[in-house]
Design a protein around this motif. Sequence first.
Motif, mmCIF file in Angstrom:
data_model
loop_
_atom_site.group_PDB
_atom_site.id
_atom_site.type_symbol
_atom_site.label_atom_id
_atom_site.label_comp_id
_atom_site.label_asym_id
_atom_site.label_seq_id
_atom_site.Cartn_x
_atom_site.Cartn_y
_atom_site.Cartn_z
ATOM 1 N N LYS A 48 52.952 16.318 -24.187
ATOM 2 C CA LYS A 48 51.929 15.749 -23.296
ATOM 3 C C LYS A 48 51.147 14.639 -24.003
ATOM 4 O O LYS A 48 50.846 13.605 -23.402
ATOM 5 C CB LYS A 48 50.959 16.834 -22.814
ATOM 6 C CG LYS A 48 51.605 17.969 -22.047
ATOM 7 C CD LYS A 48 51.980 17.588 -20.668
ATOM 8 C CE LYS A 48 52.538 18.807 -19.940
ATOM 9 N NZ LYS A 48 53.245 18.458 -18.738
ATOM 10 N N MET A 49 50.814 14.844 -25.278
ATOM 11 C CA MET A 49 50.073 13.833 -26.026
ATOM 12 C C MET A 49 50.918 12.585 -26.252
ATOM 13 O O MET A 49 50.417 11.461 -26.184
ATOM 14 C CB MET A 49 49.584 14.399 -27.365
ATOM 15 C CG MET A 49 48.559 15.504 -27.212
ATOM 16 S SD MET A 49 47.146 15.070 -26.164
ATOM 17 C CE MET A 49 46.370 13.838 -27.163
ATOM 18 N N TYR A 50 52.217 12.760 -26.482
ATOM 19 C CA TYR A 50 53.111 11.628 -26.654
ATOM 20 C C TYR A 50 53.171 10.791 -25.372
ATOM 21 O O TYR A 50 53.063 9.564 -25.412
ATOM 22 C CB TYR A 50 54.505 12.106 -27.051
ATOM 23 C CG TYR A 50 55.515 10.993 -27.164
ATOM 24 C CD1 TYR A 50 55.566 10.181 -28.281
ATOM 25 C CD2 TYR A 50 56.415 10.744 -26.123
ATOM 26 C CE1 TYR A 50 56.477 9.145 -28.375
ATOM 27 C CE2 TYR A 50 57.327 9.711 -26.210
ATOM 28 C CZ TYR A 50 57.360 8.918 -27.337
ATOM 29 O OH TYR A 50 58.263 7.893 -27.409
ATOM 30 N N TYR A 55 51.528 5.983 -22.054
ATOM 31 C CA TYR A 55 50.809 5.412 -20.914
ATOM 32 C C TYR A 55 49.636 4.546 -21.354
ATOM 33 O O TYR A 55 49.375 3.496 -20.764
ATOM 34 C CB TYR A 55 50.329 6.509 -19.963
ATOM 35 C CG TYR A 55 51.418 7.078 -19.083
ATOM 36 C CD1 TYR A 55 52.292 6.246 -18.393
ATOM 37 C CD2 TYR A 55 51.568 8.444 -18.936
ATOM 38 C CE1 TYR A 55 53.292 6.764 -17.589
ATOM 39 C CE2 TYR A 55 52.563 8.976 -18.130
ATOM 40 C CZ TYR A 55 53.422 8.129 -17.457
ATOM 41 O OH TYR A 55 54.410 8.647 -16.669
ATOM 42 N N ASP A 56 48.931 4.962 -22.408
ATOM 43 C CA ASP A 56 47.832 4.155 -22.935
ATOM 44 C C ASP A 56 48.332 2.806 -23.437
ATOM 45 O O ASP A 56 47.713 1.765 -23.189
ATOM 46 C CB ASP A 56 47.102 4.883 -24.064
ATOM 47 C CG ASP A 56 46.185 5.990 -23.579
ATOM 48 O OD1 ASP A 56 45.844 6.008 -22.362
ATOM 49 O OD2 ASP A 56 45.807 6.848 -24.401
ATOM 50 N N LYS A 57 49.458 2.819 -24.136
ATOM 51 C CA LYS A 57 50.020 1.568 -24.656
ATOM 52 C C LYS A 57 50.521 0.670 -23.527
ATOM 53 O O LYS A 57 50.348 -0.554 -23.572
ATOM 54 C CB LYS A 57 51.130 1.870 -25.656
ATOM 55 C CG LYS A 57 50.581 2.432 -26.949
ATOM 56 C CD LYS A 57 51.670 2.807 -27.925
ATOM 57 C CE LYS A 57 51.045 3.368 -29.202
ATOM 58 N NZ LYS A 57 52.036 3.852 -30.143
ATOM 59 N N ALA A 60 47.468 -0.936 -21.977
ATOM 60 C CA ALA A 60 46.964 -2.020 -22.818
ATOM 61 C C ALA A 60 47.845 -3.258 -22.684
ATOM 62 O O ALA A 60 47.334 -4.390 -22.601
ATOM 63 C CB ALA A 60 46.895 -1.570 -24.270
ATOM 64 N N ALA A 61 49.155 -3.061 -22.634
ATOM 65 C CA ALA A 61 50.073 -4.185 -22.488
ATOM 66 C C ALA A 61 49.891 -4.873 -21.134
ATOM 67 O O ALA A 61 49.890 -6.114 -21.048
ATOM 68 C CB ALA A 61 51.515 -3.706 -22.638
ATOM 69 N N GLU A 62 49.709 -4.111 -20.074
ATOM 70 C CA GLU A 62 49.487 -4.696 -18.753
ATOM 71 C C GLU A 62 48.174 -5.473 -18.705
ATOM 72 O O GLU A 62 48.090 -6.527 -18.085
ATOM 73 C CB GLU A 62 49.505 -3.609 -17.684
ATOM 74 C CG GLU A 62 50.892 -3.078 -17.403
ATOM 75 C CD GLU A 62 50.919 -1.992 -16.352
ATOM 76 O OE1 GLU A 62 49.846 -1.527 -15.906
ATOM 77 O OE2 GLU A 62 52.025 -1.585 -15.974
#
Length: 86
Positions: A48-50, A55-57, A60-62
């Motif tokens: 789940k943390m992975y 999703y966080d990365k 940030a990219a979007e």
Amino acid sequence: MPQIIPIRDLKNTSEISQMCHESKEPIYITKNGYGDMVIMSMETYKEKMYILDVYDKLNAAETQLSEGKVLDAQKALKSVREKYNV
């Protein structure tokens, strides 16, 4: 389907541990009929943390893309090659 158990069932730690590993999903613990805690196996937690990190990365990219903070791929590769003498 999520498993929901009352807090009094936490006395059976071996059984709860087995449930966590078999279901590969979080188990919801209730207290007086209301949600109180969530438990899961370490493997499920790491997974789940992975996924959350991915999703966080992506987010940030979007954001960078929408703000126009992008580089030309060929220029970026040329810069990296020059920097590392590749």
